[in-house]
Scaffold this active site. Structure first.
Site, PDB file in Angstrom:
ATOM      1  N   GLN A 239       0.834  -1.204   0.000  1.00  9.72           N
ATOM      2  CA  GLN A 239       0.000   0.000   0.000  1.00  9.72           C
ATOM      3  C   GLN A 239       0.873   1.260   0.000  1.00  9.72           C
ATOM      4  O   GLN A 239       1.887   1.321   0.690  1.00  9.72           O
ATOM      5  CB  GLN A 239      -0.915   0.013   1.232  1.00  9.72           C
ATOM      6  CG  GLN A 239      -1.939  -1.111   1.253  1.00  9.72           C
ATOM      7  CD  GLN A 239      -3.113  -0.878   0.322  1.00  9.72           C
ATOM      8  OE1 GLN A 239      -3.220   0.158  -0.319  1.00  9.72           O
ATOM      9  NE2 GLN A 239      -3.997  -1.854   0.229  1.00  9.72           N
ATOM     10  N   GLU A 289      -0.936 -16.104  -3.621  1.00 13.28           N
ATOM     11  CA  GLU A 289      -0.482 -14.995  -4.470  1.00 13.28           C
ATOM     12  C   GLU A 289       0.278 -15.568  -5.658  1.00 13.28           C
ATOM     13  O   GLU A 289       1.099 -16.479  -5.494  1.00 13.28           O
ATOM     14  CB  GLU A 289       0.411 -14.057  -3.666  1.00 13.28           C
ATOM     15  CG  GLU A 289       1.163 -13.018  -4.454  1.00 13.28           C
ATOM     16  CD  GLU A 289       0.235 -12.039  -5.162  1.00 13.28           C
ATOM     17  OE1 GLU A 289       0.470 -11.786  -6.359  1.00 13.28           O
ATOM     18  OE2 GLU A 289      -0.708 -11.535  -4.514  1.00 13.28           O
ATOM     19  N   CYS A 361      -9.945  -1.473  -3.995  1.00 14.02           N
ATOM     20  CA  CYS A 361      -9.471  -0.127  -4.354  1.00 14.02           C
ATOM     21  C   CYS A 361     -10.355   0.492  -5.428  1.00 14.02           C
ATOM     22  O   CYS A 361     -10.026   1.547  -5.972  1.00 14.02           O
ATOM     23  CB  CYS A 361      -8.015  -0.163  -4.808  1.00 14.02           C
ATOM     24  SG  CYS A 361      -7.710  -1.220  -6.233  1.00 14.02           S
TER      25      CYS A 361
END
Length: 409
Positions: A239, A289, A361
């Site tokens: 972030q 991931e 987001c």
């Protein structure tokens, strides 16, 4: 042949669209005009006309704190005061939820504020000859800048040094700077020799890369979030707002605390920050991931913090969900701006966790994905975080709980 002057028009700004542009009604058509305030009557010209809408541009631009504001495109709502920005974003999330989903959510969605200036910990800048800056919106033209109100001050010092270097040496094409806890990671691209790059830039940073090659022994930054230590590589997702990051993660932790301790899947886990932060509140956590480098970082952080109930997988999310035999009580997702794919949404529904915790987001893709789960899940809680002040972007955290199904015998 003389260029025809465009007709000047006047109009009252009656609201904003999701991109922070002012809305003006003109002859039955909606006109979107950037950098104006709701309630103002402004003078503008048309720059693009479509069948059902048009794009305008103000003639007398309001002066802002940034001289590059009109050209750069990196900020969209810098002309609004910070309270006005927060009000715009809070209303935006509410409107998107109401218009794009059928959830009956009667609570007010709070927006958590951050610091409006000098907050970004990462930036990528383009370089041509002696010029360094951002690309102008929708072009390859570099917009040089003397300062930037979004970037950390330490980052601005590094940029000033690069600008000084460019007055003597040309050949650089790109600079990526990341600053975490006053540690500087600088990654440069270009055609100059490594010797020239090393001799000038090594004293300026803790970690230096040139054309993807590490010129320092150290290659990863370290950052502490709450009581947990994390390592971050050059290309790892992290972030960009330090305070915003903590508010997002604290919101996630608070939501997780309210769920029953069990098995959690953390999909799109990046460097494993959320997997490790929620570990104290779950029996088992599985972080997934695609990036192998990010998973390497996650495993280093796991080892550094002596956390044993988290397992990481360098794997495609869809593949993981199709192959894993565990039944999750909670699925936590923090996907890219495009949101969840149709396949992943379907796989999540088939997993049927009691809770889905969604970090997003983009409120629009969040609303699309939440609507997909509405038949089986209710929206328990939702918070917005102003992760990107002076822009129309923000983060949202939404908690879904599986509906209780009555069983008949």
């Amino acid at each position: 042949m003389e260029r025809k002057e465009k007709t000047k028009r006047m109009g009252e700004v009656i609201g904003y669209d999701h991109f922070g542009r002012g809305i003006i009604k003109q002859e039955g058509k909606v006109v979107f005009v950037p950098h104006v305030k709701k309630g103002d009557t402004v003078s503008y010209i048309m720059v693009k006309e479509k069948k059902h809408y048009a794009i305008g541009r103000t003639i007398f631009e309001e002066k802002t704190l940034c001289p590059s504001y009109q050209e750069c495109g990196g900020c969209q709502i810098l002309h609004l005061s910070y309270p006005e920005q927060l009000a715009f974003k809070q209303e935006k999330v509410k409107n998107i939820l109401e218009h794009y989903t059928k959830y009956s959510y009667e609570k007010e969605i709070p927006i958590l504020k951050t610091e409006p200036f000098f907050y970004r910990n990462k930036v990528i800048l383009h370089i041509k000859g002696k010029e360094i800056g951002f690309y102008q919106e929708e072009t390859n033209k570099i917009v040089p800048f003397s300062t930037c109100l979004l970037l950390k001050k330490k980052m601005l010092e590094v940029i000033a040094s690069i600008r000084f270097f460019l007055q003597k040496e040309q050949g650089l094409t790109e600079a990526m700077i990341r600053v975490l806890e006053d540690q500087v990671l600088l990654s440069l691209k270009g055609t100059l020799s490594k010797k020239k790059i090393s001799s000038f830039f090594l004293p300026l940073c803790d970690i230096l890369f040139y054309n993807e090659e590490a010129l320092t022994k150290k290659t990863q930054l370290e950052v502490k979030i709450f009581d947990t230590l994390f390592v971050v590589s050059k290309d790892s997702f992290f972030q960009v707002n330090d305070l915003g990051l903590k508010k997002i993660y604290q919101t996630v932790i608070d939501f997780v605390k309210d769920t029953k301790r069990g098995i959690a899947f953390d999909l799109y886990c990046g460097t494993g920050t959320l997997s490790l932060l929620i570990a104290p509140y779950e029996k088992e956590v599985y972080g997934v991931e695609l990036s192998k480098e990010a998973i390497r970082n996650a495993n280093v952080s796991k080892k550094r913090n002596n956390i044993e109930n988290v397992s990481f997988f360098a794997q495609d999310t869809g593949v993981f969900l199709s192959q894993n035999k565990k039944t999750p009580d909670l699925i936590l997702v923090d996907p890219p701006r495009a949101g969840l794919s149709k396949k992943v949404r379907q796989q999540m529904k088939e997993c049927s966790p009691k809770y889905i915790l969604y970090v997003s987001c983009d409120p629009l893709t969040l609303a699309r994905d939440l609507e997909e789960f509405r038949e089986s899940y209710q929206l328990e809680n939702m918070v917005a975080i102003d992760e990107f002040p002076n822009t129309y972007h923000m983060e949202c955290v939404a908690l879904l709980m599986r509906k209780v199904t009555k069983r008949f015998h």
